[in-house]
Design a protein around this motif. Structure first.
Motif, PDB file in Angstrom:
ATOM      1  N   ASN A 118      -4.927  -9.216   7.555  1.00 49.87           N
ATOM      2  CA  ASN A 118      -5.957  -8.271   7.139  1.00 49.87           C
ATOM      3  C   ASN A 118      -5.308  -6.891   7.054  1.00 49.87           C
ATOM      4  N   HIS A 119      -5.505  -6.229   5.922  1.00 52.90           N
ATOM      5  CA  HIS A 119      -4.870  -4.926   5.689  1.00 52.90           C
ATOM      6  C   HIS A 119      -5.219  -3.906   6.786  1.00 52.90           C
ATOM      7  N   LEU A 120      -6.442  -3.957   7.278  1.00 56.47           N
ATOM      8  CA  LEU A 120      -6.875  -2.991   8.295  1.00 56.47           C
ATOM      9  C   LEU A 120      -6.171  -3.271   9.626  1.00 56.47           C
ATOM     10  N   GLY A 122      -3.264  -4.513   9.744  1.00 55.24           N
ATOM     11  CA  GLY A 122      -1.929  -3.980   9.479  1.00 55.24           C
ATOM     12  C   GLY A 122      -1.857  -2.498   9.820  1.00 55.24           C
ATOM     13  N   HIS A 123      -2.851  -1.732   9.365  1.00 56.92           N
ATOM     14  CA  HIS A 123      -2.848  -0.294   9.676  1.00 56.92           C
ATOM     15  C   HIS A 123      -2.851  -0.069  11.194  1.00 56.92           C
ATOM     16  N   VAL A 124      -3.628  -0.861  11.926  1.00 58.35           N
ATOM     17  CA  VAL A 124      -3.660  -0.682  13.388  1.00 58.35           C
ATOM     18  C   VAL A 124      -2.256  -0.916  13.963  1.00 58.35           C
ATOM     19  N   VAL A 142      -8.494   6.004   8.867  1.00 55.30           N
ATOM     20  CA  VAL A 142      -8.887   6.854   7.735  1.00 55.30           C
ATOM     21  C   VAL A 142      -7.942   6.584   6.563  1.00 55.30           C
ATOM     22  N   SER A 143      -8.462   5.887   5.564  1.00 57.42           N
ATOM     23  CA  SER A 143      -7.629   5.557   4.405  1.00 57.42           C
ATOM     24  C   SER A 143      -8.403   5.892   3.135  1.00 57.42           C
ATOM     25  N   GLY A 144      -7.911   5.372   2.012  1.00 56.35           N
ATOM     26  CA  GLY A 144      -8.622   5.617   0.759  1.00 56.35           C
ATOM     27  C   GLY A 144      -9.857   4.745   0.653  1.00 56.35           C
ATOM     28  N   SER A 309       0.642   5.612   5.185  1.00 55.05           N
ATOM     29  CA  SER A 309       0.089   5.029   3.953  1.00 55.05           C
ATOM     30  C   SER A 309       0.519   3.563   3.873  1.00 55.05           C
ATOM     31  N   ASP A 310      -0.024   2.860   2.897  1.00 50.34           N
ATOM     32  CA  ASP A 310       0.186   1.416   2.800  1.00 50.34           C
ATOM     33  C   ASP A 310       1.673   1.050   2.788  1.00 50.34           C
ATOM     34  N   ASN A 311       2.022   0.058   3.570  1.00 49.17           N
ATOM     35  CA  ASN A 311       3.427  -0.371   3.631  1.00 49.17           C
ATOM     36  C   ASN A 311       3.492  -1.796   4.164  1.00 49.17           C
TER      37      ASN A 311
END
Ligand code: KG4
Ligand code: ZN
Length: 344
Positions: A118-120, A122-124, A142-144, A309-311
């Motif tokens: 899950n992309h979120l 991933g951010h965590v 906080v993303s786009g 940012s996304d990576n």
């Protein structure tokens, strides 16, 4: 992290792939040491800038060209790959499918497990790229596409404490930048312009007297629109006015985030609190959060600026946890534009 391959570790690797929006990225992470062996990202900002935002069909086409180019660079390391982790939700469907298709093909040909990330989540994990996760924690994402306050338990269970009712924090920066002719993506441009702005315009902080712990940025965006149009019509929209609007907008948006977070903090004691997502690179937001965390005796943790940012590094990192838990996906894995994050 350079995109140069680093050889030498005996441990196996997780290959991470990210293509949920307009960044094509791949990473190799050492499963045991959490050392990032390779990371490369090809951004599509320049291509989408002309349209003032992401054009899904163009994004999909660019992923199809960029991902194989990146993967070509890691060919020699493929025999050491123990699993392929890929973002399959949430995001732009047409973008996600490119990464998912490539991950399936690689997992199948390398005969290693496929991992859905899950992309979120991933951010965590961008908070813990090179270390074991330190949980429990509160997290502001906080993303786009998202603005959320998450409560993450010791075992990774997630509950959502607050979310936006309309635009996200990052999206509101993008829309304000577009109105002011600052280009896409807008976050960095608005933050830069705000640096030479001063106190002149006053925007109302959204939902100030509202008891709900929820966010809303569309009203603030409209306040900016009204002020911008007024100045433009009277021929007074110069560089200083643009900077002053950015200054007022950024401060108000950050105050809104902080105002609702203060309500959360008053009810819930966090030992540590993280901020992630593309917009977590905003220094005004970071310093406001630091002050809030200091006030409540809580440690603020931030992702390295390069990985806000996304990576794909964060996707490989999140995938590594699922690898250790043996949570694998089938080759019939589907991409999904929406998701509910219940566990990281
Ligand atoms: O996490 P991300 O790369 O992509 C999504 O998952 O959506 O976040 C991109 C968002 C964009 O809206 C961008 O304008 C915003 O993050 N952003 C910023 C800053 N840098 C990027 N917003 C405010 N201040 C920044 N410095
Ligand atoms: Zn993202």
């Amino acid at each position: 992290m350079s995109e140069k391959l680093q050889h030498g570790s005996a441990g196996g690797l997780i290959l991470g792939i990210e293509s949920s929006c307009d960044d094509s990225s791949a990473a190799l992470l050492d499963i045991e040491t959490l050392e990032l062996k390779f990371h490369k990202k090809i951004s599509q900002d320049a291509e989408h800038c002309a349209f003032g935002g992401v054009v899904p069909e163009l994004a999909a086409r660019l992923h199809t060209a960029a991902l194989p180019k990146i993967l070509e660079q890691i060919k020699p390391e493929l025999p050491r790959v123990k699993a392929v982790a890929v973002t399959n939700e949430p995001g732009l469907s047409v973008s996600l499918v490119g990464g998912v298709a490539m991950a399936k093909a690689l997992a199948s040909s390398l005969r290693v497990p496929l991992i859905a990330v899950n992309h979120l989540a991933g951010h965590v994990y961008s908070l813990f790229l090179s270390q074991e996760a330190r949980l429990p924690a509160g997290v502001l994402l906080v993303s786009g596409g998202h603005t959320m306050v998450l409560d993450i338990g010791a075992e990774g269970a997630v509950s959502v404490l607050a979310a936006t009712m309309d635009d996200s924090f990052g999206e509101s920066f993008d829309k304000v930048a577009k109105m002011l002719g600052l280009g896409y993506p807008g976050g960095v441009a608005v933050e830069k312009a705000a640096k030479s702005g001063c106190e002149r315009f006053k925007f109302t902080v959204p939902l100030l007297g509202d008891a709900r712990t929820a966010y809303s940025f569309s009203g603030l965006k409209n306040q900016v629109r009204v002020e911008t149009e007024k100045l433009a019509e009277s021929g007074n929209l110069g560089a200083q006015e643009i900077a002053d609007i950015c200054f007022a907008f950024e401060n108000t948006a950050c105050k809104h985030i902080l105002n609702k977070l203060e309500k959360v903090f008053a009810q819930r004691k966090f030992e540590r609190f993280g901020v992630v997502g593309g917009a977590s690179a905003n220094l005004n937001l970071r310093s406001s959060l630091k002050a809030l965390c200091d006030k409540y005796g809580c440690e603020l943790i931030c992702a390295p600026l390069e990985f806000c940012s996304d990576n794909a590094a964060m996707i490989a990192r999140a995938g590594r946890e699922k690898y250790l838990r043996g949570e694998f996906a089938g080759l019939d894995l589907q991409a999904s534009p929406r998701s509910e994050l219940t566990r990281i």
